[in-house]
Design a protein around this motif. Structure first.
Motif, short mmCIF file in Angstrom:
data_model
loop_
_atom_site.label_atom_id
_atom_site.label_comp_id
_atom_site.label_asym_id
_atom_site.label_seq_id
_atom_site.Cartn_x
_atom_site.Cartn_y
_atom_site.Cartn_z
N ALA A 139 0.83 -1.21 0.00
CA ALA A 139 0.00 0.00 0.00
C ALA A 139 0.87 1.26 0.00
O ALA A 139 0.57 2.24 -0.71
N TRP A 140 1.96 1.24 0.78
CA TRP A 140 2.84 2.40 0.84
C TRP A 140 3.53 2.64 -0.50
O TRP A 140 3.63 3.79 -0.96
N VAL A 141 4.00 1.60 -1.14
CA VAL A 141 4.68 1.77 -2.42
C VAL A 141 3.72 2.26 -3.50
O VAL A 141 4.07 3.14 -4.30
N LEU A 142 2.51 1.73 -3.52
CA LEU A 142 1.52 2.21 -4.50
C LEU A 142 1.15 3.67 -4.24
O LEU A 142 1.02 4.47 -5.19
N ALA A 143 0.96 4.03 -2.98
CA ALA A 143 0.67 5.42 -2.65
C ALA A 143 1.84 6.32 -3.03
O ALA A 143 1.66 7.44 -3.55
N SER A 144 3.06 5.85 -2.79
CA SER A 144 4.25 6.62 -3.15
C SER A 144 4.36 6.80 -4.66
O SER A 144 4.75 7.88 -5.14
N ALA A 145 3.99 5.76 -5.42
CA ALA A 145 3.99 5.89 -6.88
C ALA A 145 3.04 7.00 -7.33
O ALA A 145 3.35 7.78 -8.22
N ALA A 146 1.88 7.08 -6.68
CA ALA A 146 0.92 8.13 -7.01
C ALA A 146 1.47 9.50 -6.64
O ALA A 146 1.27 10.49 -7.37
N LEU A 147 2.16 9.59 -5.51
CA LEU A 147 2.76 10.86 -5.10
C LEU A 147 3.82 11.31 -6.11
O LEU A 147 3.88 12.49 -6.48
N VAL A 148 4.64 10.39 -6.57
CA VAL A 148 5.69 10.75 -7.53
C VAL A 148 5.06 11.11 -8.88
O VAL A 148 5.55 12.00 -9.58
N MET A 149 3.98 10.43 -9.25
CA MET A 149 3.29 10.81 -10.48
C MET A 149 2.83 12.27 -10.42
O MET A 149 2.94 13.02 -11.40
N LEU A 150 2.34 12.70 -9.24
CA LEU A 150 1.86 14.08 -9.08
C LEU A 150 2.98 15.10 -9.26
O LEU A 150 2.72 16.26 -9.58
N MET A 151 4.21 14.66 -9.07
CA MET A 151 5.33 15.59 -9.20
C MET A 151 5.49 16.13 -10.61
O MET A 151 5.96 17.26 -10.80
N THR A 152 5.13 15.35 -11.63
CA THR A 152 5.30 15.84 -13.00
C THR A 152 4.33 16.98 -13.31
O THR A 152 4.76 18.02 -13.83
N PRO A 153 3.02 16.89 -13.00
CA PRO A 153 2.17 18.08 -13.12
C PRO A 153 2.64 19.22 -12.22
O PRO A 153 2.56 20.39 -12.59
N GLY A 154 3.15 18.89 -11.03
CA GLY A 154 3.69 19.93 -10.16
C GLY A 154 4.87 20.64 -10.80
O GLY A 154 4.98 21.87 -10.74
N LEU A 155 5.74 19.87 -11.44
CA LEU A 155 6.87 20.46 -12.16
C LEU A 155 6.38 21.33 -13.30
O LEU A 155 6.95 22.40 -13.57
N ALA A 156 5.32 20.90 -13.97
CA ALA A 156 4.76 21.69 -15.07
C ALA A 156 4.30 23.06 -14.58
O ALA A 156 4.53 24.08 -15.23
N PHE A 157 3.64 23.11 -13.42
CA PHE A 157 3.24 24.40 -12.85
C PHE A 157 4.46 25.21 -12.42
O PHE A 157 4.50 26.44 -12.61
N PHE A 158 5.43 24.55 -11.81
CA PHE A 158 6.65 25.23 -11.37
C PHE A 158 7.36 25.90 -12.54
O PHE A 158 7.69 27.08 -12.50
N TYR A 159 7.56 25.13 -13.61
CA TYR A 159 8.18 25.69 -14.81
C TYR A 159 7.25 26.65 -15.54
O TYR A 159 7.68 27.68 -16.05
N GLY A 160 5.97 26.29 -15.62
CA GLY A 160 5.02 27.11 -16.37
C GLY A 160 4.90 28.51 -15.82
O GLY A 160 4.74 29.48 -16.57
N GLY A 161 4.96 28.65 -14.49
CA GLY A 161 4.89 29.98 -13.92
C GLY A 161 6.11 30.82 -14.19
O GLY A 161 6.04 32.06 -14.21
N MET A 162 7.25 30.18 -14.43
CA MET A 162 8.50 30.92 -14.63
C MET A 162 8.69 31.42 -16.06
O MET A 162 9.52 32.31 -16.28
N VAL A 163 7.98 30.86 -17.02
CA VAL A 163 8.14 31.34 -18.39
C VAL A 163 7.20 32.52 -18.64
O VAL A 163 6.36 32.85 -17.81
N ARG A 164 7.34 33.12 -19.81
CA ARG A 164 6.45 34.22 -20.18
C ARG A 164 5.08 33.67 -20.59
O ARG A 164 4.95 32.51 -20.96
N SER A 165 4.06 34.51 -20.53
CA SER A 165 2.68 34.05 -20.75
C SER A 165 2.48 33.47 -22.14
O SER A 165 1.64 32.59 -22.32
N LYS A 166 3.27 33.89 -23.12
CA LYS A 166 3.12 33.38 -24.48
C LYS A 166 3.73 32.00 -24.67
O LYS A 166 3.58 31.41 -25.74
N SER A 167 4.42 31.46 -23.62
CA SER A 167 5.08 30.17 -23.74
C SER A 167 4.58 29.13 -22.74
O SER A 167 5.08 28.01 -22.72
#
Length: 442
Positions: free
Chosen positions: A7-35
């Motif tokens: 159960a812990w490993v499956l939950a951890s897999a889901a947590l790590v999956m969430l990191m990619t959309p999180g990274l998208a927001f992290f990077y997305g906020g740093m670029v200009r609005s046209k990108s």
């Protein structure tokens, strides 16, 4: 099968999956609005592409029985053959092989996504997809085998050369993920060249709240990344959870104090970047150091990464979102400092570093692991990027870059301003729309 560990490993897999959309927001906020949409897509597409490749052959290439000299796994598990109904792990802590495979998949997804920040604002989408396919095949999957694939206790299967021959310590991916992605980001930044107008024109983050939201999601997901790598719900996971928290907090303080002395003001962007720097640095060390050691690693990483992000201006390479300064430098800091702060009092499977009577032996092993991955990733990525550049092209044309890569590559824009501006004429608030979208001007 241990159901709690599973159960812990499956939950951890889901947590790590969430990191990619999180990274998208992290990077997305740093670029200009046209990108911003292009940046989000460069990250999100990794979930689709890498998942399919992982199922077809990636898992087998990374974790299959060694095929040659600890460099790559064989392809006996292609299509995830031989994994259904099978268990892995030590006695009393066995989990399904598929749970382990899905957990490791999420590492394979986020690693190439990290690279995208180095080439923001100027990358062709389909060229990036082709790069993804080839890069994970010839760089990430083999390097994951080097670092994460361990020999079976009974000798029935053999793993990678760094994990088993050199015995370089990397609990959750300082080398295979962060140094790997940072070196690749540097190579691609050199291949694609500078953005138009950089560094003379200001290229400020268009949405700082997005950046802090993304960093917060990354911090949350990183508990799965680090504590989940224990592959068991026990003491080692608790150690990794604790050291991850302490190091990240210390890194935020280190970055902000550095900003205060250097620039006179602590910034929101600095706090978010400091958190990520701390998370990166503690990743390889989280199960090998004490909480005090973790605090030291985080503080050192926060200061050094805050200083390192300025190197691109001195050296002239356009690492758009500081992948080199945060992930390459942070990964090197965390990996090498195991050679100083590592202690077997925390984990008997680790090693004592210099400060715990272990001498320079482990530091040497850590250096071999860090710089072998750095060199391999940089060279192969540079060659691959150059081939794509000279064949189908890796960079959008000048007009698309200047007018907006979102429209040229995706026929979309992130923000529809017509309604806001129209309403503004009635209430005298036109300037507010611009302020919200462009974020901090300081």
């Amino acid at each position: 099968m241990n159901t709690g560990d599973t159960a812990w490993v499956l939950a951890s897999a889901a947590l790590v999956m969430l990191m990619t959309p999180g990274l998208a927001f992290f990077y997305g906020g740093m670029v200009r609005s046209k990108s911003v949409l292009n940046m989000l897509m460069l990250n999100f597409i990794a979930l689709a592409v890498v998942t399919v490749l992982w199922m077809l052959y990636g898992y087998s290439e990374a974790f299959g029985n060694d095929a040659f000299a600890g460099l790559v796994g064989n392809f006996d598990n292609s299509g995830l053959a031989g994994t259904v109904g099978q268990l892995t792990g030590p006695k009393d802590h066995q989990i399904p092989v598929l749970a382990f495979a899905m957990f490791q998949l999420m590492f394979a997804v986020i690693t190439p996504a990290l690279i995208s920040g180095a080439i923001a604002d100027r990358t062709k989408f389909w060229s990036w997809v082709i790069f993804l396919v080839v890069w994970v095949t010839v760089v990430y999957f083999p390097v994951a085998h080097w670092v994460f694939a361990f020999d079976a206790p009974d000798g029935s299967t053999l793993g990678g050369w760094l994990a088993n021959r050199i015995k370089a310590l990397d609990f959750a991916g300082g080398t295979a993920v962060h140094i790997n992605a940072g070196a690749a980001g540097l190579a691609l930044a050199l291949v694609l060249g500078r953005r138009k107008g950089w560094p003379k024109e200001p290229m400020r983050p268009h949405n700082v709240p997005f950046v802090l939201l993304g960093a917060s999601l990354l911090w949350f997901g990183w508990y799965g990344f680090n504590a989940g790598s224990a592959l068991a719900a026990g003491d080692l996971a608790s150690v990794a959870f604790t050291t991850t928290t302490v190091a990240t907090a210390a890194a935020v303080l280190g970055w902000l104090i550095t900003e205060q002395f250097r620039d006179g003001k602590p910034t929101t962007l600095g706090a978010a970047s400091g958190a990520v720097a701390g998370l990166v640095a503690i990743t390889p060390a989280c199960a090998f150091v004490s909480p005090l050691g973790a605090a030291a690693i985080g503080l050192i990483a926060g200061v050094l990464c805050a200083l390192a992000v300025g190197l691109k201006f001195r050296l002239g390479f356009d690492d758009s979102l500081d992948v080199v300064g945060v992930h390459l430098v942070g990964g090197l800091v965390g990996t090498l400092l195991i050679g100083f702060f590592g202690t077997t009092s925390v984990n008997s499977g680790g090693a004592d570093g210099l400060f715990y009577g272990g001498g320079f032996t482990q530091l040497g092993k850590q250096a071999i692991g860090a710089f072998s991955v750095l060199g391999y990733s940089f060279v192969i990525t540079f060659i691959l990027g150059w081939i794509i550049k000279k064949t189908i092209g890796f960079r959008v044309d000048t007009e698309a870059e200047v007018t907006g890569i979102d429209e040229s590559e995706h026929a979309e824009t992130a923000y529809e301003l017509g309604g806001i501006v129209g309403a503004g004429r009635g209430v005298g608030n036109v300037s507010g729309a611009s302020t919200v979208l462009e974020g901090s001007k300081s």
